[in-house]
Scaffold this motif. Structure first.
Motif, PDB file in Angstrom:
ATOM      1  N   VAL A 156       0.838  -1.207   0.000  1.00  0.00           N
ATOM      2  CA  VAL A 156       0.000   0.000   0.000  1.00  0.00           C
ATOM      3  C   VAL A 156       0.869   1.251   0.000  1.00  0.00           C
ATOM      4  CG1 VAL A 156      -1.620   1.362   1.388  1.00  0.00           C
ATOM      5  CG2 VAL A 156      -2.019  -1.087   1.048  1.00  0.00           C
ATOM      6  N   GLU A 157       1.920   1.263   0.823  1.00  0.00           N
ATOM      7  CA  GLU A 157       2.803   2.429   0.878  1.00  0.00           C
ATOM      8  C   GLU A 157       3.517   2.630  -0.452  1.00  0.00           C
ATOM      9  OE1 GLU A 157       3.096   4.780   3.244  1.00  0.00           O
ATOM     10  OE2 GLU A 157       1.356   3.724   4.077  1.00  0.00           O
ATOM     11  N   ALA A 158       3.901   1.544  -1.102  1.00  0.00           N
ATOM     12  CA  ALA A 158       4.547   1.653  -2.409  1.00  0.00           C
ATOM     13  C   ALA A 158       3.580   2.246  -3.429  1.00  0.00           C
ATOM     14  CB  ALA A 158       5.031   0.276  -2.869  1.00  0.00           C
ATOM     15  N   ASN A 174       1.689   4.898 -17.128  1.00  0.00           N
ATOM     16  CA  ASN A 174       2.243   3.796 -17.910  1.00  0.00           C
ATOM     17  C   ASN A 174       3.675   3.441 -17.520  1.00  0.00           C
ATOM     18  OD1 ASN A 174      -0.106   3.418 -19.369  1.00  0.00           O
ATOM     19  ND2 ASN A 174       0.505   4.800 -21.027  1.00  0.00           N
ATOM     20  N   ASP A 175       4.282   4.235 -16.641  1.00  0.00           N
ATOM     21  CA  ASP A 175       5.615   3.890 -16.148  1.00  0.00           C
ATOM     22  C   ASP A 175       5.571   2.753 -15.129  1.00  0.00           C
ATOM     23  OD1 ASP A 175       6.982   5.861 -17.609  1.00  0.00           O
ATOM     24  OD2 ASP A 175       6.516   7.383 -16.099  1.00  0.00           O
ATOM     25  N   LEU A 176       4.375   2.447 -14.641  1.00  0.00           N
ATOM     26  CA  LEU A 176       4.261   1.425 -13.600  1.00  0.00           C
ATOM     27  C   LEU A 176       4.363   0.035 -14.207  1.00  0.00           C
ATOM     28  CD1 LEU A 176       3.846   0.897 -10.611  1.00  0.00           C
ATOM     29  CD2 LEU A 176       1.378   0.805 -11.021  1.00  0.00           C
ATOM     30  N   PHE A 181       7.470  -1.020  -9.692  1.00  0.00           N
ATOM     31  CA  PHE A 181       6.731  -1.128  -8.434  1.00  0.00           C
ATOM     32  C   PHE A 181       7.586  -1.799  -7.367  1.00  0.00           C
ATOM     33  CE2 PHE A 181       3.723  -2.970  -5.407  1.00  0.00           C
ATOM     34  CZ  PHE A 181       2.923  -1.868  -5.150  1.00  0.00           C
ATOM     35  N   GLY A 182       8.300  -2.868  -7.749  1.00  0.00           N
ATOM     36  CA  GLY A 182       9.179  -3.536  -6.805  1.00  0.00           C
ATOM     37  C   GLY A 182      10.243  -2.595  -6.264  1.00  0.00           C
TER      38      GLY A 182
END
Length: 257
Positions: A156-158, A174-176, A181-182
């Motif tokens: 959630v914090e990420a 779209n960068d995700l 994310f990791g």
């Protein structure tokens, strides 16, 4: 890619690139309370014995070729335990840092403590800072301690951090990717998780490294954590080496028509 978006080594490694021996091992150190109860002792003594087991395991891990280890010391759900037990657990962390940190630093161990600092006693937060500062330049072995940690909260914090980057214009939706994310998780500095061990015979993750465990191998061992030693770790590594890690692929000749 806009500035401010970090990346992490992908967990979707090709099978032929996977390490024969695990580089990153995580352990859910379970069974301290049952160990103490079986001996007619207070749970506190079980936790103290668990610290001794951790010391043994760190030494053995380095000898066996493991370079990164993450251990589950205290979860966000553990606050539900009796106040006296929580206080004892925090006291053990203080003792561990005070008695072992100097030795670990000299042995080239880098200690990182992840998890939420909100709600922790001020002296524990200072212990966390000291551990980071005193060992940050070490690289022989990486010990990551999950303290006041919950994987769902970390995810959630990420997500919030990425949303903030989008809002500020540092990133676009779209960068995700799984990699970016990791890179926003608290574990982003470590290589992909190879092996997850849980002791005491339980078979669940208990909100530990949910994202990171996507392609990890799981080994559940029916031994209470205070009894854990090199022999048990060697057994877990033996089981790991017997696994066929394909990361979603199939071997040549095994593809269905």
């Amino acid at each position: 890619m806009p500035a401010g978006v970090t990346t992490q080594v992908s967990d979707t490694r090709e099978a032929d690139k996977a390490p024969v021996s695990p580089l990153h091992v995580a352990i859910i150190m379970d069974g301290n309370g049952r160990w103490a109860k079986a001996r007619g002792q207070m749970r506190t003594l079980g936790h103290k014995a668990g610290v001794n087991a951790l010391q043994r395991t760190i030494r053995a891990a380095g000898d066996l070729g493991i370079t990164h280890m993450t251990v589950f010391a205290f979860s966000t759900e553990n606050w539900r335990r009796p106040a006296a037990e929580v206080s004892d657990l925090m006291g053990l962390l203080r003792t561990f840092i005070e008695s072992d940190l100097g030795k670990l630093a000299k042995e080239g161990v880098c200690v990182r403590i992840i998890g939420q600092q909100d709600g922790l006693p001020k002296d524990i937060v200072e212990c966390v800072r000291k551990a980071h500062d005193d060992t940050r330049h070490n690289s022989r072995f990486f010990l990551q301690v999950a303290l006041n940690y919950g994987a769902q909260a970390d995810v959630v914090e990420a997500a919030k951090r990425f949303a903030a980057k989008v809002k500020s214009g540092e990133a676009e939706v779209n960068d995700l990717t799984p990699e970016t994310f990791g890179g926003l998780l608290s574990t982003h500095d470590l290589p992909p998780l190879d092996l997850m061990i849980r002791t005491s015979g339980e078979h669940r993750l208990s909100n530990f490294l949910l994202w990171e465990a996507a392609y990890a191998e799981f080994v559940f061992q029916d031994v209470l954590w205070p009894d854990y030693d090199r022999v048990h770790l060697e057994e877990a590594l033996r089981i790991f080496k017997e696994r066929d890690r394909r990361f979603g692929a199939v071997e040549a000749g095994h593809v269905s028509a």
